[in-house]
Scaffold this motif. Sequence first.
Motif, mmCIF file in Angstrom:
data_model
loop_
_atom_site.group_PDB
_atom_site.id
_atom_site.type_symbol
_atom_site.label_atom_id
_atom_site.label_comp_id
_atom_site.label_asym_id
_atom_site.label_seq_id
_atom_site.Cartn_x
_atom_site.Cartn_y
_atom_site.Cartn_z
ATOM 1 N N GLY B 158 6.285 -9.158 -20.359
ATOM 2 C CA GLY B 158 4.874 -8.559 -20.021
ATOM 3 C C GLY B 158 4.425 -7.352 -20.626
ATOM 4 N N GLY B 159 3.264 -7.082 -20.151
ATOM 5 C CA GLY B 159 2.489 -5.791 -20.624
ATOM 6 C C GLY B 159 3.041 -4.769 -19.629
ATOM 7 N N LYS B 160 2.083 -3.739 -19.580
ATOM 8 C CA LYS B 160 2.561 -2.418 -18.849
ATOM 9 C C LYS B 160 2.575 -2.693 -17.424
ATOM 10 C CE LYS B 160 0.847 0.963 -22.047
ATOM 11 N NZ LYS B 160 -0.207 0.340 -22.683
ATOM 12 N N LYS B 161 1.628 -3.301 -16.930
ATOM 13 C CA LYS B 161 1.522 -3.743 -15.392
ATOM 14 C C LYS B 161 2.231 -4.902 -14.942
ATOM 15 C CE LYS B 161 -1.724 -2.836 -12.832
ATOM 16 N NZ LYS B 161 -3.406 -3.008 -12.461
ATOM 17 N N ARG B 162 3.463 -5.291 -15.807
ATOM 18 C CA ARG B 162 4.055 -6.726 -15.517
ATOM 19 C C ARG B 162 4.440 -6.951 -14.266
ATOM 20 N NH1 ARG B 162 6.988 -3.751 -19.504
ATOM 21 N NH2 ARG B 162 9.085 -3.758 -18.618
ATOM 22 N N LEU B 163 5.226 -6.088 -13.744
ATOM 23 C CA LEU B 163 6.003 -6.161 -12.451
ATOM 24 C C LEU B 163 4.856 -6.444 -11.173
ATOM 25 C CD1 LEU B 163 8.676 -3.480 -12.768
ATOM 26 C CD2 LEU B 163 9.024 -6.141 -12.940
ATOM 27 N N TYR B 164 3.986 -5.634 -11.224
ATOM 28 C CA TYR B 164 2.847 -5.977 -10.324
ATOM 29 C C TYR B 164 2.370 -7.230 -10.486
ATOM 30 C CZ TYR B 164 -1.909 -5.573 -8.253
ATOM 31 O OH TYR B 164 -3.139 -5.470 -7.728
ATOM 32 N N ALA B 165 1.992 -7.535 -11.676
ATOM 33 C CA ALA B 165 1.101 -8.941 -11.930
ATOM 34 C C ALA B 165 2.085 -9.921 -11.641
ATOM 35 C CB ALA B 165 0.710 -8.929 -13.447
ATOM 36 N N ALA B 166 3.390 -9.946 -12.111
ATOM 37 C CA ALA B 166 4.392 -11.096 -11.676
ATOM 38 C C ALA B 166 4.476 -11.148 -10.126
ATOM 39 C CB ALA B 166 5.758 -10.906 -12.317
ATOM 40 N N THR B 167 4.652 -10.158 -9.466
ATOM 41 C CA THR B 167 4.912 -10.278 -8.266
ATOM 42 C C THR B 167 3.532 -10.934 -7.289
ATOM 43 O OG1 THR B 167 5.936 -7.956 -8.235
ATOM 44 C CG2 THR B 167 5.503 -8.996 -6.012
ATOM 45 N N LYS B 168 2.205 -10.290 -7.845
ATOM 46 C CA LYS B 168 1.158 -10.676 -7.052
ATOM 47 C C LYS B 168 0.991 -12.278 -7.402
ATOM 48 C CE LYS B 168 -3.703 -9.403 -7.574
ATOM 49 N NZ LYS B 168 -4.699 -8.269 -8.221
ATOM 50 N N PHE B 169 1.391 -12.718 -8.711
ATOM 51 C CA PHE B 169 1.317 -14.137 -9.113
ATOM 52 C C PHE B 169 2.151 -15.102 -8.126
ATOM 53 C CE2 PHE B 169 1.144 -17.828 -11.324
ATOM 54 C CZ PHE B 169 2.276 -18.347 -11.560
ATOM 55 N N ILE B 170 3.362 -14.534 -8.141
ATOM 56 C CA ILE B 170 4.300 -15.592 -7.407
ATOM 57 C C ILE B 170 3.976 -15.418 -5.764
ATOM 58 C CG2 ILE B 170 6.305 -14.013 -6.839
ATOM 59 C CD1 ILE B 170 8.067 -16.267 -7.561
ATOM 60 N N LEU B 171 3.621 -14.537 -5.368
ATOM 61 C CA LEU B 171 3.590 -14.408 -3.734
ATOM 62 C C LEU B 171 1.806 -15.140 -3.332
ATOM 63 C CD1 LEU B 171 4.446 -10.824 -2.786
ATOM 64 C CD2 LEU B 171 5.541 -12.729 -2.152
ATOM 65 N N TYR B 172 1.002 -15.051 -4.316
ATOM 66 C CA TYR B 172 -0.236 -15.323 -4.284
ATOM 67 C C TYR B 172 -0.082 -17.021 -4.282
ATOM 68 C CZ TYR B 172 -5.240 -14.385 -4.065
ATOM 69 O OH TYR B 172 -6.627 -14.199 -3.802
ATOM 70 N N THR B 173 0.440 -17.518 -5.449
ATOM 71 C CA THR B 173 0.525 -18.716 -5.461
ATOM 72 C C THR B 173 1.296 -19.510 -4.524
ATOM 73 O OG1 THR B 173 0.490 -18.373 -7.926
ATOM 74 C CG2 THR B 173 0.749 -20.577 -7.397
ATOM 75 N N ALA B 174 2.407 -18.847 -4.317
ATOM 76 C CA ALA B 174 3.487 -19.471 -3.356
ATOM 77 C C ALA B 174 2.698 -19.759 -1.909
ATOM 78 C CB ALA B 174 4.794 -18.774 -3.273
ATOM 79 N N GLY B 175 2.169 -18.508 -1.517
ATOM 80 C CA GLY B 175 1.333 -18.755 -0.373
ATOM 81 C C GLY B 175 0.307 -19.827 -0.138
ATOM 82 N N GLY B 176 -0.414 -19.864 -1.339
ATOM 83 C CA GLY B 176 -1.245 -21.042 -1.475
ATOM 84 C C GLY B 176 -0.498 -22.225 -1.317
ATOM 85 N N SER B 177 0.601 -22.481 -1.999
ATOM 86 C CA SER B 177 1.278 -23.821 -2.070
ATOM 87 C C SER B 177 1.795 -24.136 -0.772
ATOM 88 C CB SER B 177 2.447 -23.608 -3.245
ATOM 89 O OG SER B 177 2.066 -23.042 -4.255
ATOM 90 N N LEU B 178 1.946 -23.104 0.051
ATOM 91 C CA LEU B 178 2.509 -23.496 1.582
ATOM 92 C C LEU B 178 1.660 -24.409 2.202
ATOM 93 C CD1 LEU B 178 4.830 -22.389 2.888
ATOM 94 C CD2 LEU B 178 3.304 -20.813 4.214
ATOM 95 N N PHE B 179 0.180 -24.464 1.929
ATOM 96 C CA PHE B 179 -0.637 -25.318 2.394
ATOM 97 C C PHE B 179 -0.436 -26.761 1.973
ATOM 98 C CE2 PHE B 179 -3.330 -22.583 4.881
ATOM 99 C CZ PHE B 179 -3.245 -21.390 4.520
#
Lengths: 102, 526, 692
Positions: B158-179
């Motif tokens: 990814g780009g410059k802020k990729r780690l932040y973006a990737a972590t945010k993506f996975i936590l957010y989506t996984a958190g939603g998927s729990l439901f």
Amino acid sequence: MIQLEYFLLLAAALFCIGIYGLVTSRNVIRVLMSIELMLNAVNLNLMAFSNYLDPASATGQVFTVFVITIAAAEASVGLAIVLSIYRNRDTVDMEQFNLLKW
Amino acid sequence: MELAHFPWLTVTILLPITAALFIPFIPDKDGRTIRWYALTVGLIDFVLLVFAFTQGYDISNPDLQLTESYTWVAQLDLKWSVGADGLSMPLILLTGFITTLAILASWPVTLKPRLFYFLMLAMYSGQLGVFAVQDMLLFFFMWELELIPVYLLLSIWGGKKRLYAATKFILYTAGGSLFILVAALAMAFYGDTITFDMGALAAKDYAINFQLLIYAAFLIAYAVKLPIFPLHTWLPDAHGEATAPVHMLLAGILLKMGGYALIRMNVGMLPDAHATFAPVLVIFGIINIIYAALTSFAQRNLKRKIAYSSISHMGFVIIGIASFTNLGLSGAMLQMVSHGLIGASLFFLVGATYDRTHTLILNEMGGVGKKMPKIFAMFTACSLASLALPGMSGFVAELMVFVGFATSDAYSFTFRLIAVLLMAVGVILTPIYLLSMLREIFYGPENRDLVEHEVLVDAEPREVFIIACLLVPIIGFGFYPKLLTQVYDATTLRMTDMLRSKAFAASDTAQPLALMPVLQAPEILE
Amino acid sequence: MESIEAIYEYAWLVPVLPLVGAAIVGTGLISYSQTTSTLRRPAAVFIVSLTGAAMVLSFLLFFSQVQGHETYTRMIEWASAGDFRITMGYTIDHLASLMLVIVTTVAFLVMVYTDGYMAHDPGYVRFYSYLSLFSSSMLGLVISPNLLQVYVFWELVGMCSYLLIGFWYGRKPAADACQKAFVTNRVGDFGLLLGMLALFWATGSFEFEVMGDRLTELVTTGGLTTGLAAIFAILVFLGPVAKSAQFPLHVWLPDAMEGPTPISALIHAATMVAAGVFLVARMFPVFEQLPTVMTVVAWTGAFTAFMGASIAITQNDIKKGLAYSTMSQLGYMVMAMGVGAYGAGLFHLMTHAYFKAMLFLGSGSVIHGMEEVVGHNPALAQDMRLMGGLRKYMPITATTFLIGTLAICGIPPFAGFWSKDEILGSTFEVSPVLWAVGWLTAGITAFYMFRMYFSTFEGEFRGTNKEIQIQLKREQLMAMGASLGPGAMNSKELTLDAEAHDDHGHHSEVPHESPIAMTFPLMALAVPSVLIGLLGTPFANYFEAFIHPPGEAVEALAEAGGAFDWSEFLIMGGSSVGIGLIGITLAVMMYRTRQLDPSAIADRIKPLYQLSKNKWYIDEIYDVVFVQGSRKLAKQVLEIDVRIVDGLVNLAGFVTLVSGEGLKYLENGRAQFYALIVFGAVLGLVLLSGIT
């Protein structure tokens, strides 16, 4: 007959003394001794109940024998560990055993 | 095995991931062989999908077709069960198409190519799985299967802020998927029979309070994915930091998973709750359209600008789903496919431009059109498609949603008036941000810094080919939408009929918010 | 004849032929750009011949319609969802066939002209493909059978306009202008879309007559209030307001002059801007039932006519002057529609298409000549202060321009007189106030058109006057510097136009007449500018017999002839010619004989002069309110998104981190501490289970 409560009280007292010693002792040998104390308190409890509820089947006594055996094994293993630690760290002070600190 | 019973869907779902397992063993230098291998696998899979579609899929049949079912855990009625009906078939074909093109778009990847193509093929399988499976737990599994490859694709390439973006993506989506998991389990164990099969779950009758809770749970999960304001903020980061082929997949396919799931589960299985929640969906859809258009306009980073525009376009999908008319639902389906194509083309072009200018900040660009006229032309064409120019698929989709919602008899006149008015404001806002983006990148005098430091070459034939491949269906469906609508028309019609019969029959018990018959407008449709 | 039927079946070729041309040339440009760019003449010939074929077909259809063939409609199902079906197709009726002829003839001549005008432009081939695409879209629009299809092609012509205005994309003013055009038209489309949806909801149909009938029914039976129906109709009218550059959505038209002159002629004078009037004509069955709407339409048209004329009198750029003139004339057409003079409005559309196209092409010829002298800087080549006396050097251009000017001023027997007179006559019957506005505007029109003619073609040639050149260059810099204020995106754009260097392009001291490719269309267009008015004379109105609102009984010439009143005609006609002559005289005195001093008059009415020069400050108002306003709003929304909505998400992450940091102190590595915790927890559980 001595009433059941007195045995239980005695066991509870011993247990609490053991807990206190376990939590507050600096010397690791003391901790081990406290653990022995706790185990023996449990033994007392088991035998008292067994005697009062069903003296014919000596369930509690049998269980107590198991506990004694395990206590012996645990004490020996524990002392072996303490010895090993002492050889490495030159101390038996519980406060010094904090390598797993954050 | 005769053709009629050949397990098409299973084969096409499992082929990419199985082929990906061989990637470590292929001799290769710099990823050259691997990319051809991956492209071939993708093409074969897509051809198989098209073949299955032409051979085994009957357009006039609203039921599930190409079905297969293999029992796994009989006591819980867990099966490997796949099938395609009108809702899934266009999206399955879209997945095959876009993912193959995304693999072609990944040609310039030189960092860890083996892993990259492995992950792309894994994504291929996962995406197809989401659209094809008919078992709830399997659906959850496929849904979650997307997360790891995307996380890796984002964080490594990814780009410059990729780690932040990737972590945010996975936590957010996984958190939603729990439901999803919780709701699926609740639905499966409700009532007399334990079943995870989607068809059987849809046939069950649920108490209204239970439905509302389950609906809310699903809505949270799909609102993260679709995305619906206010659960959308992972998208600008994840899409903004993704490299072009990943971005094509993220916005082209993954977002549609949310829309598809909304229709399949929320509308298909929980019609009474849908009647209660639909006005809320409409309101959030409108917020999506206008809010995202405004933020896109203010955004100075090119990738994020287009990312926000995706949110804006998905607003129409939400409104179509909530419209209670067949036309609206049809429009939502068309918008999903259309945006998949248009979005993929735009993101690819953004990536191509970035490869040359090495900057994403609009202020640092300008007059690029002089040196790169082909990219300029393609970008203009795709932007015009994105702003719903007639002759392109986006227009038909938005028109159908507009007409479907405006003529819906499930909402009061005032509500529809205000809603359509606000939706139409989006029609003005979209060209503002798209055309000013074009103006800042391509028009005007050349930006001296840019020209001095970067080598601006025009488009390669490969890039022109990709965009041509995308533009053909965009313009094709724009000129003759029937080509696409006839694929899913039977299913959406049945779904709407079922929805309306259940929701309007139960209107006294469900007490939905704005459900009032419209003023005496003649419902004569031509 | 069966062959006539066959032509109707192939009528769809009329928009498709130019589209094929555009597609082939366009594909060639994108795939083999080098080769295609060198095939200039072949590409031009290809496209021009396709348009010519479309033109021939249009004429055949037109003649068939004139001979009384009935309306031909053909539809196919385009999209469907369940019971709902959208049909697309084409319909050839009188109005459609007339528009086909107008569009194809003007498009054909403009394409021929382009060969001369864009001969040295590197984008020659691209221009032809865009021109062809536009012709296709416009032709598609005029044969659309329902409102939805009109909307489709409406947007397509808007797109072509965008592409063509921004043709010279290296120029910042062109880039700004094309975006402005598209967005302003989108505002109109917003209204058109809403109105279309509303009318569909109410009447269940997109067909014009069906809508009109059902709407009337609903209003009379009380199913729909008149107010609501009027709102729907006015929303639809917003589309023509934008497309035909009516106030308040007129702001894009003058800026659209950034595009090359051939498209100013084709799109922004003759055809696309006329699409708005065309739509009003098509929507006539709906509008004429709602008197409020007709009033709004009429007054919008009248106001626009006056406004456009009032700005045109101070413009120095020849193309801008013509642009405001177009705006004004479109106002006339819209006003005519608003007062119910259907035939008159469309008649003026036709005459205006021809003479305005000719005027624009003439101005292009002038610019072409000026560029030889002052270089390729539009600020210099298009400014009338640098022109003058061009009649000596460019006689054909001058003569045709004069014919066009006379036509637009409404001097008989030129075309403009008949059409304008019709409009004024019909307006007087409805509202004398509206008539007065129109009448005054006619005078102003005559004034500014002859001002333009005299400044450009008469007097001494000022092109080599260095002082004026320096002054104009300074004005240009100031205008660009003004764009450095808040809201300019890129400060690097303060470079002077690259074309400002007059080392290249400076060929001669005096301009020359343009090549035959450019003068031939001028001469060809002069013919209808003179003669076509005779089709619609009040005494034998062939036009109105042919073009009448749908639903009205076809009254033959006899009716029109019988109702003709010589005295009325002389009064009306006389008054309009009279005010025209007054305007011309004023212009003569100010710009030919120099008896009156324009700058002195300007000083005396300074505020009015400034108001006119600055286009009534509308651009500035829109800039502050809409451009800056939307930018600020967008910025705020982005801030909310990044700080608040995303802030909550980041807050969740932050809370997790902080609580982790806090809780880590529980992990102090001391086993006794852990044992205590375990003991406490067990105790707690025991107590809990004891209580509950």
